[in-house]
Design an enzyme around this catalytic site. Sequence first.
Site, PDB file in Angstrom:
ATOM      1  N   LYS A  69     -79.617  53.330  -3.690  1.00 60.63           N
ATOM      2  CA  LYS A  69     -79.439  54.353  -4.718  1.00 60.63           C
ATOM      3  C   LYS A  69     -80.409  54.185  -5.888  1.00 60.63           C
ATOM      4  O   LYS A  69     -80.595  55.120  -6.671  1.00 60.63           O
ATOM      5  CB  LYS A  69     -77.988  54.366  -5.202  1.00 60.63           C
ATOM      6  CG  LYS A  69     -77.016  54.933  -4.179  1.00 60.63           C
ATOM      7  CD  LYS A  69     -75.608  55.046  -4.741  1.00 60.63           C
ATOM      8  CE  LYS A  69     -74.660  55.710  -3.737  1.00 60.63           C
ATOM      9  NZ  LYS A  69     -74.351  54.858  -2.580  1.00 60.63           N
TER      10      LYS A  69
ATOM     11  N   HIS B 234     -72.436  50.730  -1.226  1.00 61.54           N
ATOM     12  CA  HIS B 234     -72.259  51.961  -1.993  1.00 61.54           C
ATOM     13  C   HIS B 234     -72.889  51.816  -3.374  1.00 61.54           C
ATOM     14  O   HIS B 234     -73.423  52.790  -3.917  1.00 61.54           O
ATOM     15  CB  HIS B 234     -70.770  52.297  -2.124  1.00 61.54           C
ATOM     16  CG  HIS B 234     -70.513  53.560  -2.878  1.00 61.54           C
ATOM     17  ND1 HIS B 234     -70.904  54.786  -2.393  1.00 61.54           N
ATOM     18  CD2 HIS B 234     -69.936  53.797  -4.089  1.00 61.54           C
ATOM     19  CE1 HIS B 234     -70.563  55.741  -3.271  1.00 61.54           C
ATOM     20  NE2 HIS B 234     -69.981  55.160  -4.310  1.00 61.54           N
TER      21      HIS B 234
ATOM     22  N   PHE C 290     -64.482  58.844  -6.265  1.00 58.10           N
ATOM     23  CA  PHE C 290     -63.412  59.178  -7.203  1.00 58.10           C
ATOM     24  C   PHE C 290     -62.185  59.630  -6.407  1.00 58.10           C
ATOM     25  O   PHE C 290     -62.304  60.316  -5.395  1.00 58.10           O
ATOM     26  CB  PHE C 290     -63.833  60.315  -8.130  1.00 58.10           C
ATOM     27  CG  PHE C 290     -64.816  59.922  -9.209  1.00 58.10           C
ATOM     28  CD1 PHE C 290     -65.224  58.615  -9.395  1.00 58.10           C
ATOM     29  CD2 PHE C 290     -65.327  60.893 -10.053  1.00 58.10           C
ATOM     30  CE1 PHE C 290     -66.116  58.270 -10.395  1.00 58.10           C
ATOM     31  CE2 PHE C 290     -66.232  60.570 -11.066  1.00 58.10           C
ATOM     32  CZ  PHE C 290     -66.625  59.258 -11.236  1.00 58.10           C
TER      33      PHE C 290
ATOM     34  N   HIS D  20     -77.896  58.794  -6.921  1.00 56.89           N
ATOM     35  CA  HIS D  20     -76.592  58.899  -6.266  1.00 56.89           C
ATOM     36  C   HIS D  20     -76.375  60.349  -5.853  1.00 56.89           C
ATOM     37  O   HIS D  20     -76.126  61.214  -6.690  1.00 56.89           O
ATOM     38  CB  HIS D  20     -75.494  58.431  -7.206  1.00 56.89           C
ATOM     39  CG  HIS D  20     -74.147  58.365  -6.562  1.00 56.89           C
ATOM     40  ND1 HIS D  20     -73.936  58.613  -5.213  1.00 56.89           N
ATOM     41  CD2 HIS D  20     -72.916  58.070  -7.079  1.00 56.89           C
ATOM     42  CE1 HIS D  20     -72.657  58.480  -4.946  1.00 56.89           C
ATOM     43  NE2 HIS D  20     -72.028  58.154  -6.059  1.00 56.89           N
TER      44      HIS D  20
ATOM     45  N   CYS E 125     -67.689  60.919  -3.479  1.00 52.27           N
ATOM     46  CA  CYS E 125     -68.864  60.197  -2.976  1.00 52.27           C
ATOM     47  C   CYS E 125     -68.618  59.544  -1.619  1.00 52.27           C
ATOM     48  O   CYS E 125     -69.532  58.941  -1.047  1.00 52.27           O
ATOM     49  CB  CYS E 125     -69.288  59.160  -4.004  1.00 52.27           C
ATOM     50  SG  CYS E 125     -69.426  59.872  -5.657  1.00 52.27           S
TER      51      CYS E 125
ATOM     52  N   GLU F 116     -67.270  46.122  -5.472  1.00 50.38           N
ATOM     53  CA  GLU F 116     -67.755  46.116  -4.098  1.00 50.38           C
ATOM     54  C   GLU F 116     -68.168  44.709  -3.668  1.00 50.38           C
ATOM     55  O   GLU F 116     -67.907  44.301  -2.531  1.00 50.38           O
ATOM     56  CB  GLU F 116     -68.933  47.075  -3.934  1.00 50.38           C
ATOM     57  CG  GLU F 116     -69.402  47.171  -2.488  1.00 50.38           C
ATOM     58  CD  GLU F 116     -70.384  48.289  -2.235  1.00 50.38           C
ATOM     59  OE1 GLU F 116     -70.656  48.584  -1.053  1.00 50.38           O
ATOM     60  OE2 GLU F 116     -70.889  48.888  -3.217  1.00 50.38           O
TER      61      GLU F 116
END
Length: 419
Positions: free
Chosen positions: A341, A309, A405, A346, A169, A320
């Site tokens: 998002k 994010h 990831f 996403h 991502c 975050e």
Amino acid sequence: MGSNWSDRRVVITGLGCVSSLGHDPETVWRNVLAGQCGIDRVTLFDISGYDCEIAAEVKQFDPTPAFPSPKEVRRTDRFTHFGVYAGWGALKDSGLDLNRTDLDQVGCYIGSGIGGLSTTEEQHKVLLSKGPGRVSPFMIPMLILNMASGQFALYNHLRGPNLATCSACATSNHAIGEAWATIKRGDAAVMFAGGTEATIVPLGMSGFASMRAMSTRNSEPKKSSRPFDRDRDGFVMGEGGAVLVLEELSHALGRGAHIYCELVGYGNTCDATHMTSPDPEGAGAARAIQMALRHADMRAEEIDYVNAHATSTPVGDVCETRAIKRVFGDHARTLAISSTKGATGHMLGAAGGIESVICCKALEAQVAPPTINLDHPDPECDLDFIPHTPRERKIDVFLNNSFGFGGHNSVLIGRRFKG
């Protein structure tokens, strides 16, 4: 071009995208401001029996205008359709005349987190049912994730630097940041950069669901993606692509280009703590933000807006928030921060690209977009996340976070262009 790295300035002169909220930046921006949500029940295949039955699909999409022929569309995967279409849109928006441009100096970095997953799935079925002799000779070039970047360059004869980033991502922000660095080095005058993803297929949906990563709020699709909300239960998969045109400043000025902003900072770090979970204290993300600030030669207090994010996962949104507090200190309380998002879903490898487009539009409009579905703020996510409605405010500098990831962190900083 300037004589060294620091002399070269890089501006954004074109935007292109396709997502569940529209097939061009203006439509996407208008729908984001209106609090629209592109998430609904999956229609691309029979979703019954899946834990997660919802996604942000791209509807009524025809990639043909961006391709040389319908045959080329048939020979490419859906993720390539999105990437090439977004690049085509960015090219049109930029006003760049490729017939009057040195194409040795024009490059392309369009990344993808996963690539041609539908092709992989379909051709594996062919292998099992009909044998190895019936597998398509186009299978490999359709599924490998560098093909959006390669095909866009092929169709437009772009002979400059070309690669495809792949960092889950964080992919798009890495593509844009590396394109920025390529121009700063003097290896190109113009770069197309962003990401594309098309993983709303049985294998993709079941794989992410088995990780317990996705929301199962199937009865309320429009309320399912809820960044920073107490009741969030996972991300909702989106699809699409987004590409930006990055240009060396003198090249842009020489052709009278419209300049959305100047790209001034890029951070790239790794958590190195877990395969899929972020650093619990947000240390890796914080280092990426600090690196971007150092590149930009800026103090943290100069940032006005952060596109977070925040994917609506229980762990990620808290980490975050901690990263932002770690870097910004008291200024964290005065920042305008939002995650878009909830609206777009996403988009995985395309997420940073669509969010960079949104950041450029926010800077242009002097409006911070909202975080929709933020009904009950998580006590651990206690900053100003602009719930529900957009907010007019001074935005001279934006920061765009993307984390993936593998512990990947990629951060971009853009500021209002000053001559």
